[in-house]
Write a protein that holds these residues in place. Structure first.
Motif, PDB file in Angstrom:
ATOM      1  N   LEU A   1      -3.163 -17.814  -5.164  1.00  0.00           N
ATOM      2  CA  LEU A   1      -3.123 -18.234  -3.767  1.00  0.00           C
ATOM      3  C   LEU A   1      -3.265 -19.750  -3.668  1.00  0.00           C
ATOM      4  O   LEU A   1      -3.902 -20.391  -4.501  1.00  0.00           O
ATOM      5  CB  LEU A   1      -4.195 -17.518  -2.939  1.00  0.00           C
ATOM      6  N   VAL A   2      -2.614 -20.293  -2.652  1.00  0.00           N
ATOM      7  CA  VAL A   2      -2.647 -21.726  -2.387  1.00  0.00           C
ATOM      8  C   VAL A   2      -3.016 -21.915  -0.926  1.00  0.00           C
ATOM      9  O   VAL A   2      -2.501 -21.212  -0.051  1.00  0.00           O
ATOM     10  CB  VAL A   2      -1.287 -22.390  -2.694  1.00  0.00           C
ATOM     11  N   ALA A   3      -3.915 -22.850  -0.684  1.00  0.00           N
ATOM     12  CA  ALA A   3      -4.337 -23.179   0.677  1.00  0.00           C
ATOM     13  C   ALA A   3      -4.408 -24.699   0.794  1.00  0.00           C
ATOM     14  O   ALA A   3      -4.419 -25.406  -0.211  1.00  0.00           O
ATOM     15  CB  ALA A   3      -5.697 -22.552   0.973  1.00  0.00           C
ATOM     16  N   PRO A   4      -4.443 -25.223   2.033  1.00  0.00           N
ATOM     17  CA  PRO A   4      -4.570 -26.675   2.195  1.00  0.00           C
ATOM     18  C   PRO A   4      -5.771 -27.240   1.447  1.00  0.00           C
ATOM     19  O   PRO A   4      -5.724 -28.362   0.937  1.00  0.00           O
ATOM     20  CB  PRO A   4      -4.710 -26.845   3.717  1.00  0.00           C
ATOM     21  N   ASP A   5      -6.860 -26.460   1.381  1.00  0.00           N
ATOM     22  CA  ASP A   5      -8.044 -26.879   0.633  1.00  0.00           C
ATOM     23  C   ASP A   5      -8.398 -25.735  -0.321  1.00  0.00           C
ATOM     24  O   ASP A   5      -9.129 -24.801   0.028  1.00  0.00           O
ATOM     25  CB  ASP A   5      -9.198 -27.171   1.587  1.00  0.00           C
ATOM     26  N   THR A   6      -7.848 -25.795  -1.531  1.00  0.00           N
ATOM     27  CA  THR A   6      -8.072 -24.699  -2.474  1.00  0.00           C
ATOM     28  C   THR A   6      -9.529 -24.601  -2.905  1.00  0.00           C
ATOM     29  O   THR A   6     -10.031 -23.505  -3.177  1.00  0.00           O
ATOM     30  CB  THR A   6      -7.175 -24.869  -3.721  1.00  0.00           C
ATOM     31  N   ALA A   7     -10.239 -25.735  -2.962  1.00  0.00           N
ATOM     32  CA  ALA A   7     -11.648 -25.703  -3.347  1.00  0.00           C
ATOM     33  C   ALA A   7     -12.462 -24.926  -2.317  1.00  0.00           C
ATOM     34  O   ALA A   7     -13.334 -24.114  -2.669  1.00  0.00           O
ATOM     35  CB  ALA A   7     -12.181 -27.118  -3.497  1.00  0.00           C
ATOM     36  N   ALA A   8     -12.161 -25.158  -1.038  1.00  0.00           N
ATOM     37  CA  ALA A   8     -12.868 -24.441   0.017  1.00  0.00           C
ATOM     38  C   ALA A   8     -12.532 -22.957  -0.031  1.00  0.00           C
ATOM     39  O   ALA A   8     -13.409 -22.099   0.174  1.00  0.00           O
ATOM     40  CB  ALA A   8     -12.509 -25.028   1.375  1.00  0.00           C
TER      41      ALA A   8
END
Length: 316
Positions: free
Chosen positions: A233-240
């Motif tokens: 999965l990829v998100a604008p803030d992968t760390a979050a």
């Protein structure tokens, strides 16, 4: 259980070398190809694929073992079933000065096929619009598609294609790949022999993997690779995103700018992240690829060591 279009048991082929030695090209091969769809016959060059195909077509005699096509023993009853088989094993000879259509018309006349079959074959291999061009002007991909069209004139139930994309450029490979998909979806059983793993993974519904003339694994592509329960999965803030998933009880890991995580239900991933105000830009299942699987199966084979499949108790 589906009808087996091709079945071999304990198939073996030995060759005598000029020096009097013995070379085993195929050893104890059990091959089962179910009716319908595209079945990949996968292995590196020299693994025995072409030798096996030649034996099935009566072009070479096995040293030991049995073979069946449509339930009939071959080569003893090959004349009874060969009319149901189309094969492109070697580059066929066409007249370079005749058009693709004219070449097919001559072949159709020789076997008593109707003009309608010529039209259908041309349409199936997507040569419409180029069928009246001279054969010598065809690209390698077009020539290969014309070869497939020639075998379609007899309306086969089984199509055997031996390394059909060899020597083709990317455009030609795509054209052949699309043709093979069309054949498989039309009800023709296709045996696709190839050493290109990505090709098999993209077009085949099932596959047999061989190495050094031996069966390594066989089954549907999903069975061979496993359906898997891991996701990328990829998100604008992968760390979050990873932090939220960790708090929710998942075990995320960072890989190449994305998050990899196991989950029984991908919907649960999107729910947890959505409730935290994180919206995904990409969510895709992770599964093994045939290349990795094949390398694992053949590990140590060239050194004469047991393969991973043998260490685990044999291939499926």
């Amino acid at each position: 259980m589906s009808e087996l279009v091709i079945e071999t048991t304990g198939l073996r082929k030995e060759f005598r070398s000029r020096r009097g030695g013995l070379r085993v090209a195929v050893q104890g091969l059990d091959l089962a190809v179910p009716a319908g769809g595209v079945h990949g016959f996968l292995g590196p060059n020299g693994s025995g694929k072409t030798t096996t195909i030649r034996m099935l077509l009566g072009l070479a005699r096995p040293t030991a073992g049995t073979m069946r096509l449509f339930g009939r023993p071959v080569p003893a009853q090959l004349p009874h079933v060969i009319g149901r088989v189309g094969a492109v094993v070697e580059s066929p000879k066409f007249s370079p000065n005749f058009s693709g259509r004219r070449n097919l018309q001559l072949l159709a006349g020789a076997i008593g096929a109707t003009p309608a079959r010529v039209d259908h074959a041309i349409e199936t291999v997507r040569l419409t619009g180029r069928d009246k061009d001279r054969y010598r002007s065809y690209s390698l991909g077009m020539k290969q598609r014309l070869a497939i069209a020639a075998t379609l004139l007899k309306q086969p139930d089984l199509m055997i294609l031996d390394e059909p994309t060899n020597g083709l450029d990317p455009a030609g490979i795509r054209e052949i790949r699309e043709t093979i998909r069309d054949l498989g979806s039309s009800g023709v059983t296709v045996l696709l022999s190839s050493h290109i793993l990505a090709e098999v993974q993209q077009v085949c519904t099932s596959a047999t993997i061989i190495g050094a003339g031996r069966l390594l694994a066989s089954g549907t592509v999903d069975e061979l690779l496993g359906s898997g329960s891991a996701y990328r999965l990829v998100a604008p803030d992968t760390a979050a995103a990873a932090e939220v998933l960790d708090r929710a009880g998942f075990v995320p890991s960072h890989v190449d700018g994305a998050v990899h995580v196991e989950a029984d239900d991908p919907g649960e991933l999107t729910r947890v992240l959505g409730e935290a105000g994180i919206w995904l830009t990409e969510l895709a299942p992770l599964r093994a690829d045939l290349e990795s699987y094949f390398l694992e199966l053949t590990e140590g084979e060239q050194l004469g060591e047991p393969t991973a499949a043998q260490r685990a108790g044999g291939a499926a």
